[in-house]
Design a protein around this motif. Structure first.
Motif, PDB file in Angstrom:
ATOM      1  N   LEU A  37       8.180  16.537  -4.797  1.00 47.37           N
ATOM      2  CA  LEU A  37       7.221  15.923  -5.653  1.00 47.37           C
ATOM      3  C   LEU A  37       7.530  14.656  -6.032  1.00 47.37           C
ATOM      4  N   ASP A  38       8.737  14.256  -6.270  1.00 48.09           N
ATOM      5  CA  ASP A  38       9.040  12.812  -6.770  1.00 48.09           C
ATOM      6  C   ASP A  38       9.134  11.905  -5.338  1.00 48.09           C
ATOM      7  N   ILE A  39       9.552  12.304  -4.319  1.00 50.07           N
ATOM      8  CA  ILE A  39       9.625  11.676  -3.195  1.00 50.07           C
ATOM      9  C   ILE A  39       8.241  11.379  -2.714  1.00 50.07           C
ATOM     10  N   GLN A  40       7.135  12.388  -2.825  1.00 49.81           N
ATOM     11  CA  GLN A  40       5.721  11.974  -2.457  1.00 49.81           C
ATOM     12  C   GLN A  40       4.973  11.053  -3.266  1.00 49.81           C
ATOM     13  N   LYS A  41       5.624  11.133  -4.842  1.00 43.10           N
ATOM     14  CA  LYS A  41       5.183  10.221  -5.778  1.00 43.10           C
ATOM     15  C   LYS A  41       5.580   8.719  -5.439  1.00 43.10           C
ATOM     16  N   LEU A  42       6.705   8.703  -4.967  1.00 47.90           N
ATOM     17  CA  LEU A  42       7.217   7.272  -4.603  1.00 47.90           C
ATOM     18  C   LEU A  42       6.388   6.738  -3.331  1.00 47.90           C
ATOM     19  N   LEU A  43       6.365   7.616  -2.298  1.00 46.07           N
ATOM     20  CA  LEU A  43       5.725   7.330  -1.278  1.00 46.07           C
ATOM     21  C   LEU A  43       4.173   6.830  -1.453  1.00 46.07           C
ATOM     22  N   ASP A  44       3.638   7.493  -2.352  1.00 45.31           N
ATOM     23  CA  ASP A  44       2.151   7.487  -2.615  1.00 45.31           C
ATOM     24  C   ASP A  44       1.927   5.808  -3.354  1.00 45.31           C
ATOM     25  N   LEU A  45       3.237   5.708  -4.227  1.00 38.92           N
ATOM     26  CA  LEU A  45       3.152   4.329  -4.818  1.00 38.92           C
ATOM     27  C   LEU A  45       3.319   3.410  -3.990  1.00 38.92           C
ATOM     28  N   GLY A  46       4.095   3.586  -3.141  1.00 39.26           N
ATOM     29  CA  GLY A  46       4.577   2.449  -1.969  1.00 39.26           C
ATOM     30  C   GLY A  46       3.347   2.294  -1.001  1.00 39.26           C
ATOM     31  N   GLU A  47       2.571   3.240  -0.827  1.00 37.90           N
ATOM     32  CA  GLU A  47       1.392   3.082   0.145  1.00 37.90           C
ATOM     33  C   GLU A  47       0.283   2.493  -0.642  1.00 37.90           C
ATOM     34  N   ALA A  48       0.272   2.602  -1.985  1.00 37.25           N
ATOM     35  CA  ALA A  48      -0.869   2.037  -2.726  1.00 37.25           C
ATOM     36  C   ALA A  48      -0.611   0.490  -2.966  1.00 37.25           C
ATOM     37  N   ILE A  49       0.896   0.264  -3.052  1.00 37.88           N
ATOM     38  CA  ILE A  49       1.120  -1.351  -3.034  1.00 37.88           C
ATOM     39  C   ILE A  49       1.116  -1.923  -1.858  1.00 37.88           C
ATOM     40  N   LEU A  50       1.388  -1.490  -0.728  1.00 39.97           N
ATOM     41  CA  LEU A  50       1.348  -1.804   0.612  1.00 39.97           C
ATOM     42  C   LEU A  50      -0.410  -2.206   1.091  1.00 39.97           C
ATOM     43  N   THR A  51      -1.148  -1.157   0.593  1.00 39.89           N
ATOM     44  CA  THR A  51      -2.503  -1.367   0.889  1.00 39.89           C
ATOM     45  C   THR A  51      -3.385  -2.469  -0.081  1.00 39.89           C
ATOM     46  N   ALA A  52      -2.668  -2.603  -1.395  1.00 41.13           N
ATOM     47  CA  ALA A  52      -3.288  -3.727  -2.180  1.00 41.13           C
ATOM     48  C   ALA A  52      -2.815  -4.895  -1.488  1.00 41.13           C
ATOM     49  N   MET A  53      -1.486  -5.099  -1.146  1.00 45.00           N
ATOM     50  CA  MET A  53      -0.952  -6.345  -0.726  1.00 45.00           C
ATOM     51  C   MET A  53      -1.658  -6.730   0.680  1.00 45.00           C
ATOM     52  N   ARG A  54      -1.815  -5.814   1.399  1.00 44.67           N
ATOM     53  CA  ARG A  54      -2.475  -6.268   2.637  1.00 44.67           C
ATOM     54  C   ARG A  54      -4.069  -6.696   2.436  1.00 44.67           C
ATOM     55  N   ASN A  55      -4.908  -5.968   1.630  1.00 49.94           N
ATOM     56  CA  ASN A  55      -6.134  -6.481   1.061  1.00 49.94           C
ATOM     57  C   ASN A  55      -5.956  -7.875   0.469  1.00 49.94           C
ATOM     58  N   LYS A  56      -5.081  -7.906  -0.666  1.00 49.74           N
ATOM     59  CA  LYS A  56      -5.067  -9.068  -1.251  1.00 49.74           C
ATOM     60  C   LYS A  56      -4.866 -10.302  -0.413  1.00 49.74           C
ATOM     61  N   MET A  57      -3.794 -10.214   0.679  1.00 53.66           N
ATOM     62  CA  MET A  57      -3.370 -11.378   1.388  1.00 53.66           C
ATOM     63  C   MET A  57      -4.298 -11.350   2.713  1.00 53.66           C
ATOM     64  N   GLU A  87       6.817 -11.772   1.227  1.00 48.25           N
ATOM     65  CA  GLU A  87       5.987 -11.560  -0.252  1.00 48.25           C
ATOM     66  C   GLU A  87       5.579  -9.978  -0.479  1.00 48.25           C
ATOM     67  N   VAL A  88       5.284  -9.283   0.408  1.00 46.88           N
ATOM     68  CA  VAL A  88       5.078  -7.901   0.247  1.00 46.88           C
ATOM     69  C   VAL A  88       6.304  -6.993  -0.052  1.00 46.88           C
ATOM     70  N   VAL A  89       7.475  -7.504   0.571  1.00 45.91           N
ATOM     71  CA  VAL A  89       8.682  -6.716   0.253  1.00 45.91           C
ATOM     72  C   VAL A  89       9.049  -7.054  -1.188  1.00 45.91           C
ATOM     73  N   LEU A  90       9.053  -8.282  -1.899  1.00 45.28           N
ATOM     74  CA  LEU A  90       9.214  -8.545  -3.134  1.00 45.28           C
ATOM     75  C   LEU A  90       8.271  -7.739  -4.048  1.00 45.28           C
ATOM     76  N   ASN A  91       7.041  -7.853  -3.788  1.00 47.89           N
ATOM     77  CA  ASN A  91       6.035  -7.197  -4.372  1.00 47.89           C
ATOM     78  C   ASN A  91       6.195  -5.455  -4.699  1.00 47.89           C
ATOM     79  N   ALA A  92       6.427  -5.020  -3.533  1.00 42.44           N
ATOM     80  CA  ALA A  92       6.669  -3.691  -3.212  1.00 42.44           C
ATOM     81  C   ALA A  92       8.111  -3.082  -4.157  1.00 42.44           C
ATOM     82  N   GLN A  93       9.076  -4.001  -3.861  1.00 40.38           N
ATOM     83  CA  GLN A  93      10.371  -3.691  -4.515  1.00 40.38           C
ATOM     84  C   GLN A  93      10.317  -3.804  -6.163  1.00 40.38           C
ATOM     85  N   ARG A  94       9.667  -4.520  -6.549  1.00 40.92           N
ATOM     86  CA  ARG A  94       9.815  -4.847  -8.018  1.00 40.92           C
ATOM     87  C   ARG A  94       8.558  -3.883  -8.641  1.00 40.92           C
TER      88      ARG A  94
END
Length: 191
Positions: A37-57, A87-94
């Motif tokens: 469940l934690d693994i999937q939560k982390l991946l969900d969060l990663g997916e949301a961040i990558l999607t947001a960065m793709r759209n924003k940039m 830029e995407v890596v830095l945002n996702a990592q942080r």
């Protein structure tokens, strides 16, 4: 070892094919104790961040979700420049590292040279897993050959915590390093 520290194959010398090795055989106890469940939560969060960065940039990319990773991958015929990837890596990592789930599951966000990935685990776990699986090889007798695509905490930096590392830029350099290492071993071999 692939997917940072998520799957292992061995080469069958007879057939020349890769054979899957069950995680229970090689996976470190730290990794096997992570809750799905934690693994999937982390991946969900990663997916949301990558999607947001793709759209924003306005990046020409798509999101790919795998069992133990999520990536921002360029559309066919398109490219993202190094600065965009960083830029995407830095945002996702942080964004991920400050979450509660990141305290329970290790991950890495990295620039793959043409894409960005958030993977469960990291190459430190991969190297440690291989050392253990291959009979307890100590760090002092391990050499990791890795691609240092990025200058910012890329996935191969973590491998340095488990072994000496040689940075390479392409597969040709990997061959050269192995040939040089073999020549050195042959020259200094104790009979």
């Amino acid at each position: 070892m692939g997917g940072e520290s998520n799957f292992l194959f061995r080469l069958d010398g007879t057939t020349g094919k890769l054979v899957w090795i069950e995680p229970e055989v090689w996976q470190l106890s730290d990794v096997s104790s992570w809750v799905e469940l934690d693994i999937q939560k982390l991946l969900d969060l990663g997916e949301a961040i990558l999607t947001a960065m793709r759209n924003k940039m306005g990046l020409p990319a798509t999101i790919i979700r795998k069992e133990r990773g999520v990536g921002l991958v360029p559309l066919p015929g398109k490219k993202m420049c190094r600065e965009e990837l960083e830029e995407v890596v830095l945002n996702a990592q942080r964004a991920i590292e400050i979450t509660e789930v990141a305290k329970r599951v290790q991950f890495c966000a990295f620039n793959g040279g043409s894409d960005v990935w958030v993977d469960i685990g990291d190459k430190r776990y991969g190297v440690l897993s291989l050392q253990s699986y291959l009979g307890g090889i100590p760090s002092s007798r391990t050499l990791h050959v890795g691609d240092q695509f990025a200058s910012i905490g890329a996935n191969d930096f973590k491998a340095r915590l488990a072994a000496c590392t040689v940075w390479i830029a392409n597969p040709h350099e990997t061959v050269e390093i192995i040939q040089e290492l073999n020549a050195y071993i042959d020259e200094y071999r104790v009979v």
